[in-house]
Design an enzyme around this catalytic site. Sequence first.
Site, PDB file in Angstrom:
ATOM      1  N   ASN A   2      -1.527   3.088  -7.677  1.00 52.42           N
ATOM      2  CA  ASN A   2      -0.566   1.943  -7.829  1.00 52.42           C
ATOM      3  C   ASN A   2      -0.804   1.417  -6.311  1.00 52.42           C
ATOM      4  O   ASN A   2      -1.235   1.478  -5.562  1.00 52.42           O
ATOM      5  CB  ASN A   2       1.015   2.631  -7.786  1.00 52.42           C
TER       6      ASN A   2
ATOM      7  N   SER B  38      -0.598   8.071  -6.792  1.00 54.36           N
ATOM      8  CA  SER B  38       0.176   7.163  -5.678  1.00 54.36           C
ATOM      9  C   SER B  38      -0.691   6.905  -4.835  1.00 54.36           C
ATOM     10  O   SER B  38      -1.748   7.554  -4.535  1.00 54.36           O
ATOM     11  CB  SER B  38       1.138   7.868  -5.519  1.00 54.36           C
ATOM     12  N   ASP B  39      -0.391   5.701  -4.192  1.00 51.87           N
ATOM     13  CA  ASP B  39      -1.067   5.503  -2.830  1.00 51.87           C
ATOM     14  C   ASP B  39      -0.645   6.357  -1.830  1.00 51.87           C
ATOM     15  O   ASP B  39       0.563   6.912  -2.052  1.00 51.87           O
ATOM     16  CB  ASP B  39      -1.100   4.129  -2.630  1.00 51.87           C
ATOM     17  N   TYR B  40      -1.211   6.484  -0.588  1.00 52.55           N
ATOM     18  CA  TYR B  40      -0.754   7.531   0.410  1.00 52.55           C
ATOM     19  C   TYR B  40       0.946   7.062   0.635  1.00 52.55           C
ATOM     20  O   TYR B  40       1.312   6.196   1.247  1.00 52.55           O
ATOM     21  CB  TYR B  40      -1.462   7.045   1.697  1.00 52.55           C
TER      22      TYR B  40
END
Length: 738
Positions: free
Chosen positions: A242, A275-277
Amino acid sequence: MVAPYRKQNVTPRSDENIRESVEQLLGKMTLAEKIGQMSQCADSEFAFGGEIEADPTELLVREGRVGSILGAFNSRRTFDLQKLAVEQSRLRIPLMFNADVIHGYQTIFPIPLAWACSWDLEEIKRACMIAAKEATASGITYNHAPMVDISRDARWGRVMEGAGEDPYLGALIARAQVEGFQGDTLFSEETLIACLKHFIGYGASEAGRDYNTVDMSEWTLRNVYLPPFKAGLEAGSASVMNAFNFYNGIPVAGNKFILHDLLREELGFDGMLISDYGAVDEIYIHGAARDRKDAARQSLEATMDIEMVTQLYENYLPQLIEEGKVQEAQIDAAVRRILIYKYKIGIMDDPFRYIRPEKEEEYHFHADHLQASRELARKSIVLLKNENQTLPLQTEAVIAGTQKIAVIGPFADSKDMLGTWQFSRYKEETVTLLEGLTAKGIAEDQLLYAEGSGVNDPIEGGIEQAVRAAEAADIVLLALGEHSEMSGEAASRMDISIPAVQQQLAEAVIAVGKPVVLVLTNGRPLVLDWYEQNVDAIVETWFLGSQAGHAIADVLTGDYNPTGKLTMSFPKHLGQSPIYYNRFNTGRPLTAENQDEKYISKYLDGPNDPLYPFGYGLSYTEFSYSDLQLDRQQMKSGEQITVTVTVTNTGSMAGEEIAQLYIQDLYGTTVRPVKELKGYRKVQLAPQQSIQIEFVITEQDLEYCNARLEWTAEEGEFKVYVGTHSGNTLEQTFELLK
């Protein structure tokens, strides 16, 4: 170390067998174990984002609380953690090991914005194949690349990670990268799971500031930002990540319309969504969730499969199920997707198959890989200016001792040529510009080196030393730019000029009066108007990777005639940003006829046009275009138009030209860009040679997303442009009849 743990004669399972095995395993899993597969922890000294409090990696693995690890970069660490997972966790489910292999693993290639300027899909694909080959030898199975965001604002640091401003070329490069990373089969121990990022719109961050607000219509999203993702999905990308931004006020990590309706339902994506971080937690920080429990609910509702590093899924999903706010079937669906890929890559049957220390020793920084890096680096260099045939250098005279070259600037002998988003152990073996020149046989006493200044800080006596070197030389190579941490993630810049201390150095050196070649090392387009006016030649080298110095020397000496073409426009002034070629006319467009009028879409203090437009790039020879012809002036649905044009090398050196085809839809049910890239051809021509090249236009090339969000080609008139770049073309007109 690893060999005794490997299984023999493991073969790929059928899709049906994988589905059956996944269902059997799901039936044995507790809720906590399912959520564990949906959780990822970090295991690296490198910080991929803000610090996250978490239990030790070993404890999480032993208790089955994570299904993947981010940042375990060597075979020793991946072996230890995998061994722990398959020997001490209850269900013995192997781990996937994730990493950001953006432009090489140990052998570093040019940054993606640079390699995009090669317009060479096969070379880009080969670079990704080599990166996968090196990374998988260390046990890496899941790549957080490619980034396929469209980038129009050079202030945004992550422009270095993508292919630039054009959806058509961006889509071709996205496909090439996915095919390179994933190969013909994910079952191979030398291919990586690709992850398209960042879905979607992240490249439009307001003011070029990372993680900032993005606000766009669905019409813009579909016409500009979606095509590279669509191409990557069609190439079979197994994963999507994302974007950090929100869309229609809802952070993408919890945006059901973007992730479920658009990505999964409309585009048919059934792979892993990660998900991104920290992005799940950031739904709450954005202010779009009541609390972190609600953020976890939104993300699961949006069909997010894997939460990167934060622990909201672990902390809140069990309670949400008890409260009836989410269903365990939603969790099962996510775990099912994850386990399917663990079977597809073979680790469920042979957990240690990717961990091959003997291959690390063989593959990492292999001579063949270095040669491939050098070849792509040469093709990535863009010649921006070359007055009076300043380049190529007269190396025969230099070697003979009758000419001297001053090599001046913070990048004259710097090993900071790799760029950001790389984790190579071989940084100190990076070839510098000075080393590249000496490798050409130029004696050290013919190269007058002076650092002159740091990237951002002065050196005591540095300018004076540089001036003395320039005075004693016949030609000056002025090596300026940005250090690697000045671009990339969290590296936005308000001022994209060359830093002031280097500007002072440049002014002093140029004042000496010798011919000056500006050699740039940077990760984004820079404002270069002053240099365009004051130096004799400009060579955009970007961050070229492990063999940077050799590639630059190849071009400077004429051993390689530059072929690169820009994939991002360079603004003439900072205030033009964002700037891109495929703009709209507006209702009051600036033209040659009305430029002196007031009420026109223009600036009072500068031009609308960029300094260097999309597709621009010079050669040591020159090319002319003539006789643009269409085989018909009208086209009906199902028909096509053949476009021919003659390209001639009018210079005295053999060279390669990238001929570019653009189309303009003159009117539609919505406004249309003034020009859109729809094809290109690479041609190699000897001096004075001419060749007729051909493009084919189909109805599909004329399609766009209209105001009703329908992808269609509308009847009407179109212009065809063919030329050397977006601002220098021949044109013809045709009509589509329906």
